[in-house]
Design a protein around this motif. Structure first.
Motif: not given
Length: 255
Positions: A55, A57, A107, A117
């Protein structure tokens, strides 16, 4: 004939043990707009237990707080690497996929002038294996490049076999990025541009490295639209291994 069959079986075994890039997802889509404090992403369909999930962000604010809001049933580990400059902040997490999502992961950002994201998924060579960081991640800020607006992330050398290397680039504008050379590969989308606020963009490239001690070489990308703009780069390498009763390796510490 017997030797032929054995050779064929060995070939199929090697093919079956090879890692692969599976897919990516993002919110917003490339060249879209998002300015929300909480951002979720819908994972690629048909993921399987054991996949490496990454992930990324990004927010258009310096030194901003960024945290997992809904883990989606996964055990996320934050990559301990500085990814901020005077205009933006990035956080990167990873997990070994459990085989099911309790919800789409989300997030939460401390501010939301522009928030993105993205998720990137890699399949291990052996489904029962697990993942760990191969070495301490590295990062660097870069100044706005001059024409032809190329940015280079210094490469590294794998410590372990069966490694997945990722080179990350972010910028303070909605740049379009082009990959230079053929060693590093792009995921599904060449970049993830967000038109919210004053715009921003990030991109990544990857390599699959079967043998320990393999050099990735440097990764260079070029800002082909709206360049040149400053940003941040990083190199992160994971590897897969067969778990034992000793569990995971000790966390990697910065020098």
């Amino acid at each position: 004939m017997r030797n032929y069959i054995l050779s064929a079986l060995l070939f199929l075994s090697l093919m079956a043990s090879g890692q692969s890039y599976f897919g990516s997802a993002s919110s917003p889509v490339d060249n879209g707009t998002n300015t929300t404090f909480v951002v979720g992403v819908t994972p690629p369909a048909s993921m399987v237990n054991g996949d490496l999930v990454i992930l990324i962000a990004e927010v258009r604010t310096a030194n901003e707080t960024v945290d997992i809001d809904n883990a989606g049933g996964q055990n996320w580990r934050l990559v301990d690497v500085a990814l901020t400059n005077t205009l933006q902040t990035t956080k990167i997490w990873w997990a070994r996929y459990t085989g099911s999502w309790a919800a789409d992961p989300t997030v939460v950002f401390g501010s939301a002038p522009s928030t993105t994201l993205t998720m990137h998924v890699f399949r291990p060579g052996t489904a029962t294996n697990t993942w760990a960081l191969d070495q301490v991640a590295t990062s660097a800020q870069y100044a706005a490049p001059g024409s032809p607006f190329s940015v280079t992330q210094t490469g590294g050398t794998t410590v372990n076999a069966k490694a997945v290397a990722m080179a990350y680039f972010s910028s303070n504008d909605d740049n379009t990025w082009a990959q230079t050379g053929v060693t590093w590969l792009n995921p599904t989308d060449a970049q993830y541009r967000n038109l919210g606020g004053n715009d921003m963009s990030h991109t990544m490239a990857y390599q699959l490295l079967a043998t320990a001690g393999t050099a990735t070489g440097d990764c260079t990308k070029r800002q082909t639209v709206n360049g040149g703009d400053a940003g941040v780069t990083a190199l992160i390498i994971w590897y897969e291994f067969a778990p034992t009763n000793r569990g995971f390796p000790l966390p990697l510490l910065k020098n």
